[in-house]
Design a protein around this motif. Structure first.
Motif, mmCIF file in Angstrom:
data_model
loop_
_atom_site.group_PDB
_atom_site.id
_atom_site.type_symbol
_atom_site.label_atom_id
_atom_site.label_comp_id
_atom_site.label_asym_id
_atom_site.label_seq_id
_atom_site.Cartn_x
_atom_site.Cartn_y
_atom_site.Cartn_z
ATOM 1 N N GLY A 192 2.061 52.693 22.633
ATOM 2 C CA GLY A 192 2.128 53.110 23.977
ATOM 3 C C GLY A 192 2.109 54.735 23.769
ATOM 4 O O GLY A 192 1.711 55.266 22.907
ATOM 5 N N GLN A 193 2.432 55.355 25.276
ATOM 6 C CA GLN A 193 2.088 56.808 25.182
ATOM 7 C C GLN A 193 3.168 57.659 24.651
ATOM 8 O O GLN A 193 3.130 58.905 24.430
ATOM 9 C CB GLN A 193 1.733 57.160 26.500
ATOM 10 C CG GLN A 193 3.076 57.293 27.564
ATOM 11 C CD GLN A 193 3.620 56.162 27.924
ATOM 12 O OE1 GLN A 193 3.192 55.001 27.237
ATOM 13 N NE2 GLN A 193 4.716 56.091 28.580
ATOM 14 N N GLY A 194 4.178 56.913 24.627
ATOM 15 C CA GLY A 194 5.319 57.790 23.995
ATOM 16 C C GLY A 194 6.430 58.202 24.901
ATOM 17 O O GLY A 194 5.899 58.623 26.085
ATOM 18 N N THR A 195 7.467 58.324 24.727
ATOM 19 C CA THR A 195 8.696 58.973 25.406
ATOM 20 C C THR A 195 9.531 59.805 24.702
ATOM 21 O O THR A 195 9.875 59.485 23.465
ATOM 22 C CB THR A 195 9.346 57.858 26.010
ATOM 23 O OG1 THR A 195 10.452 58.326 26.983
ATOM 24 C CG2 THR A 195 10.305 57.018 25.094
ATOM 25 N N GLN A 196 9.722 61.051 25.300
ATOM 26 C CA GLN A 196 10.555 62.146 24.377
ATOM 27 C C GLN A 196 11.989 61.672 24.449
ATOM 28 O O GLN A 196 12.681 61.392 25.617
ATOM 29 C CB GLN A 196 10.226 63.437 25.176
ATOM 30 C CG GLN A 196 11.041 64.718 24.611
ATOM 31 C CD GLN A 196 10.481 64.886 23.223
ATOM 32 O OE1 GLN A 196 9.393 65.057 22.835
ATOM 33 N NE2 GLN A 196 11.594 64.952 22.232
ATOM 34 N N VAL A 197 12.786 61.808 23.407
ATOM 35 C CA VAL A 197 14.143 61.755 23.244
ATOM 36 C C VAL A 197 14.758 63.045 22.602
ATOM 37 O O VAL A 197 14.045 63.409 21.522
ATOM 38 C CB VAL A 197 14.464 60.720 22.210
ATOM 39 C CG1 VAL A 197 15.938 60.735 21.968
ATOM 40 C CG2 VAL A 197 14.240 59.285 22.842
ATOM 41 N N THR A 198 15.367 63.808 23.221
ATOM 42 C CA THR A 198 15.964 65.104 22.673
ATOM 43 C C THR A 198 17.341 65.023 22.832
ATOM 44 O O THR A 198 18.094 64.667 23.624
ATOM 45 C CB THR A 198 15.473 66.375 23.860
ATOM 46 O OG1 THR A 198 14.146 66.328 23.771
ATOM 47 C CG2 THR A 198 16.003 67.454 22.830
ATOM 48 N N VAL A 199 18.049 65.408 21.453
ATOM 49 C CA VAL A 199 19.423 65.233 21.405
ATOM 50 C C VAL A 199 19.892 66.572 21.070
ATOM 51 O O VAL A 199 19.335 67.335 20.150
ATOM 52 C CB VAL A 199 19.748 64.222 20.169
ATOM 53 C CG1 VAL A 199 21.229 64.173 20.141
ATOM 54 C CG2 VAL A 199 19.071 62.756 20.428
ATOM 55 N N SER A 200 20.866 67.119 21.703
ATOM 56 C CA SER A 200 21.308 68.398 21.661
ATOM 57 C C SER A 200 22.606 68.524 20.860
ATOM 58 O O SER A 200 23.490 67.620 21.007
ATOM 59 C CB SER A 200 21.544 69.098 23.215
ATOM 60 O OG SER A 200 22.573 68.396 23.957
ATOM 61 N N SER A 201 22.849 69.620 20.316
ATOM 62 C CA SER A 201 24.046 69.435 19.237
ATOM 63 C C SER A 201 25.196 70.316 19.933
ATOM 64 O O SER A 201 25.030 70.576 21.219
ATOM 65 C CB SER A 201 23.717 70.429 18.068
ATOM 66 O OG SER A 201 23.384 71.599 18.570
ATOM 67 N N LEU A 249 17.124 63.738 27.988
ATOM 68 C CA LEU A 249 18.030 64.573 26.862
ATOM 69 C C LEU A 249 19.523 64.139 27.212
ATOM 70 O O LEU A 249 20.020 63.784 28.143
ATOM 71 C CB LEU A 249 17.799 66.017 27.864
ATOM 72 C CG LEU A 249 18.903 67.153 27.128
ATOM 73 C CD1 LEU A 249 18.674 67.500 25.842
ATOM 74 C CD2 LEU A 249 18.796 68.177 28.290
ATOM 75 N N VAL A 250 20.111 64.179 25.724
ATOM 76 C CA VAL A 250 21.326 63.675 25.732
ATOM 77 C C VAL A 250 21.980 64.583 24.664
ATOM 78 O O VAL A 250 21.389 64.859 23.890
ATOM 79 C CB VAL A 250 21.301 62.083 25.342
ATOM 80 C CG1 VAL A 250 20.845 62.122 24.093
ATOM 81 C CG2 VAL A 250 22.652 61.543 25.372
ATOM 82 N N GLN A 251 23.507 64.590 24.959
ATOM 83 C CA GLN A 251 24.057 65.351 23.834
ATOM 84 C C GLN A 251 24.464 64.435 22.675
ATOM 85 O O GLN A 251 24.368 63.196 22.511
ATOM 86 C CB GLN A 251 25.471 65.522 24.329
ATOM 87 C CG GLN A 251 25.375 66.809 25.395
ATOM 88 C CD GLN A 251 26.790 67.418 26.096
ATOM 89 O OE1 GLN A 251 27.764 66.621 25.751
ATOM 90 N NE2 GLN A 251 26.714 68.564 26.214
ATOM 91 N N ALA A 252 24.826 65.207 21.652
ATOM 92 C CA ALA A 252 24.821 64.241 20.122
ATOM 93 C C ALA A 252 26.051 63.436 20.464
ATOM 94 O O ALA A 252 27.098 63.917 21.151
ATOM 95 C CB ALA A 252 25.059 65.414 19.112
ATOM 96 N N GLY A 253 26.205 62.147 19.841
ATOM 97 C CA GLY A 253 27.066 61.288 20.154
ATOM 98 C C GLY A 253 26.739 60.384 21.182
ATOM 99 O O GLY A 253 27.598 59.250 21.322
ATOM 100 N N GLY A 254 25.990 60.545 22.134
ATOM 101 C CA GLY A 254 25.638 59.969 23.300
ATOM 102 C C GLY A 254 24.802 58.762 23.082
ATOM 103 O O GLY A 254 24.253 58.566 21.815
ATOM 104 N N ASN A 285 22.572 54.583 19.918
ATOM 105 C CA ASN A 285 23.859 55.018 20.125
ATOM 106 C C ASN A 285 24.415 56.001 18.944
ATOM 107 O O ASN A 285 23.424 56.206 17.922
ATOM 108 C CB ASN A 285 25.029 53.724 19.923
ATOM 109 C CG ASN A 285 24.678 52.705 20.990
ATOM 110 O OD1 ASN A 285 24.311 52.922 21.975
ATOM 111 N ND2 ASN A 285 25.038 51.361 20.512
ATOM 112 N N SER A 286 25.186 56.735 19.193
ATOM 113 C CA SER A 286 25.755 57.614 18.154
ATOM 114 C C SER A 286 24.493 58.589 17.972
ATOM 115 O O SER A 286 24.332 59.036 16.820
ATOM 116 C CB SER A 286 26.321 57.169 17.130
ATOM 117 O OG SER A 286 27.314 56.248 17.426
ATOM 118 N N LEU A 287 23.959 59.050 18.711
ATOM 119 C CA LEU A 287 22.537 59.921 18.537
ATOM 120 C C LEU A 287 23.026 61.221 18.008
ATOM 121 O O LEU A 287 24.116 61.786 18.300
ATOM 122 C CB LEU A 287 21.881 60.174 20.062
ATOM 123 C CG LEU A 287 21.110 58.837 20.426
ATOM 124 C CD1 LEU A 287 20.866 58.912 21.836
ATOM 125 C CD2 LEU A 287 19.861 58.898 19.658
#
Length: 120
Positions: free
Chosen positions: A111-120, A11-16, A83-85
């Motif tokens: 692969g099995q996959g990895t979750q990427v979540t970008v919060s606003s 989990l990362v914030q927008a822009g991260g 970058n700049s997510l």
């Protein structure tokens, strides 16, 4: 069959930024191409980035200038620096390889996959 194990999602914030890693079970210099697809909820899986055996790269228009794919032949690893997510980058990211098989054919492994979540 090639076994792929992804890591680095989260989990990362927008822009991260995040860096995804994919460990490949065979020597990647023998692989024709590899890369990353992603699948957002309710959407089809789409190609995000790929890199060929010769080092050529290709990116989805939506990630150009923000994502960079790379490979480390010595470690049998492929990476996706993001970058700049943006929130719209939220998806499960899948590593894949296209390996030669038989005469003139290729086989794709995932692969099995990895979750990427970008919060606003």
């Amino acid at each position: 069959q090639v076994h792929l194990v992804e890591s680095g999602g989260g989990l990362v914030q927008a822009g991260g930024s995040l860096r995804l890693s994919c460990a490949v079970s065979r020597r990647i210099f023998t692989i024709n191409a590899m890369g990353w697809y992603r699948q957002a909820p309710g959407k089809q899986r789409e190609l995000a980035a790929l890199i060929t055996n010769s080092g050529n790269t290709n990116y989805a228009d939506s990630v150009k200038g923000r994502f960079t794919i790379s490979r480390d032949n010595a470690k049998n690893m492929v990476y996706l620096q993001m970058n700049s997510l943006k929130p719209e980058d939220t998806a499960v990211y899948y590593c894949y390889t296209d390996s030669p098989y038989g005469t003139g054919q290729t086989v794709r492994d995932w692969g099995q996959g990895t979750q990427v979540t970008v919060s606003s």
